[in-house]
Each structure stands twice: as C-alpha cells, then as structure tokens.
Motif scaffolding. Sequence first.
Motif, PDB file in Angstrom:
ATOM      1  N   HIS A  33       5.470  88.546  50.810  1.00 19.90           N
ATOM      2  CA  HIS A  33       6.436  88.653  51.908  1.00 19.90           C
ATOM      3  C   HIS A  33       6.792  87.290  52.498  1.00 19.90           C
ATOM      4  O   HIS A  33       5.962  86.395  52.553  1.00 19.90           O
ATOM      5  N   ALA A  35       7.840  84.757  55.636  1.00 10.30           N
ATOM      6  CA  ALA A  35       7.284  84.595  56.982  1.00 10.30           C
ATOM      7  C   ALA A  35       7.940  85.584  57.943  1.00 10.30           C
ATOM      8  O   ALA A  35       9.144  85.823  57.886  1.00 10.30           O
ATOM      9  N   ASN A  36       7.134  86.190  58.767  1.00  6.06           N
ATOM     10  CA  ASN A  36       7.581  87.096  59.840  1.00  6.06           C
ATOM     11  C   ASN A  36       8.181  88.413  59.362  1.00  6.06           C
ATOM     12  O   ASN A  36       8.790  89.124  60.154  1.00  6.06           O
ATOM     13  N   GLU A  37       8.023  88.755  58.097  1.00  8.44           N
ATOM     14  CA  GLU A  37       8.507  90.059  57.640  1.00  8.44           C
ATOM     15  C   GLU A  37       7.541  91.133  58.136  1.00  8.44           C
ATOM     16  O   GLU A  37       6.340  91.025  57.943  1.00  8.44           O
ATOM     17  N   ARG A  38       8.070  92.146  58.795  1.00 15.36           N
ATOM     18  CA  ARG A  38       7.252  93.217  59.341  1.00 15.36           C
ATOM     19  C   ARG A  38       7.993  94.548  59.192  1.00 15.36           C
ATOM     20  O   ARG A  38       9.153  94.594  58.825  1.00 15.36           O
ATOM     21  N   TYR A  73      -2.992  87.143  49.742  1.00 13.79           N
ATOM     22  CA  TYR A  73      -1.589  87.476  49.974  1.00 13.79           C
ATOM     23  C   TYR A  73      -1.023  88.288  48.825  1.00 13.79           C
ATOM     24  O   TYR A  73      -1.471  88.175  47.693  1.00 13.79           O
TER      25      TYR A  73
END
Length: 98
Positions: A33, A35-38, A73
């Motif tokens: 993913h 960065a900051n994928e939620r 990861y």
Amino acid sequence: MADVHRLPTPVTQVWDWQLRAACRRVDSDVFFHPANERGPAAAARDADAKKICAACPVIGACRDHALAVREPYGVWGGLTTDERNALLRRRGLRPVAT
C-alpha cells in the motif's frame, strides 16, 4: 525492514519458487500500500492482491517465507501483515513490529 538474519542460505533450490510466482507479472503496487492508504481503498487493493495469490502455484512457499522472515509489509502468500501477525501469535511466535 524485514529481519533478514532468518533468511535461508541463498541457493537456487531455496529461492526457485519465486520464478513461478504469479506476482512476477504484476505491478508490486498491488501488493504494497502507498503511504496513508486506509479504509475501502486498502481493502480493495488487498482483495485484488489476494485474488492473484489464490491462483498462484507457490502460495504456500511464499507464505512460509513471509512468516519465517517476518515480512513487515504487503500481501505475501495471500495474507496481509495483520493476518500474518495473527497467525504468528496463534503459533506462539513474536509478530512483526509495525
């Protein structure tokens, strides 16, 4: 960073499974993913990765590798980091520090 001291000796027989992996023909962004994928975006990307893994002839070897070296990861062997950590805990082993 993965804890590489647990990696097996780098010999062809040990790593040959990677040559048959379904992910070799897929952009690695599917498995890792940004960065900051939620939320829904992360869930959709993980689902896409798992579909590729489900049809992979070396899913077991990939999963074993990820668990052995505590890959921190990505989707490996059809499992996310959280799923791998849960499996490690069930086995009484230390999960990945993320």
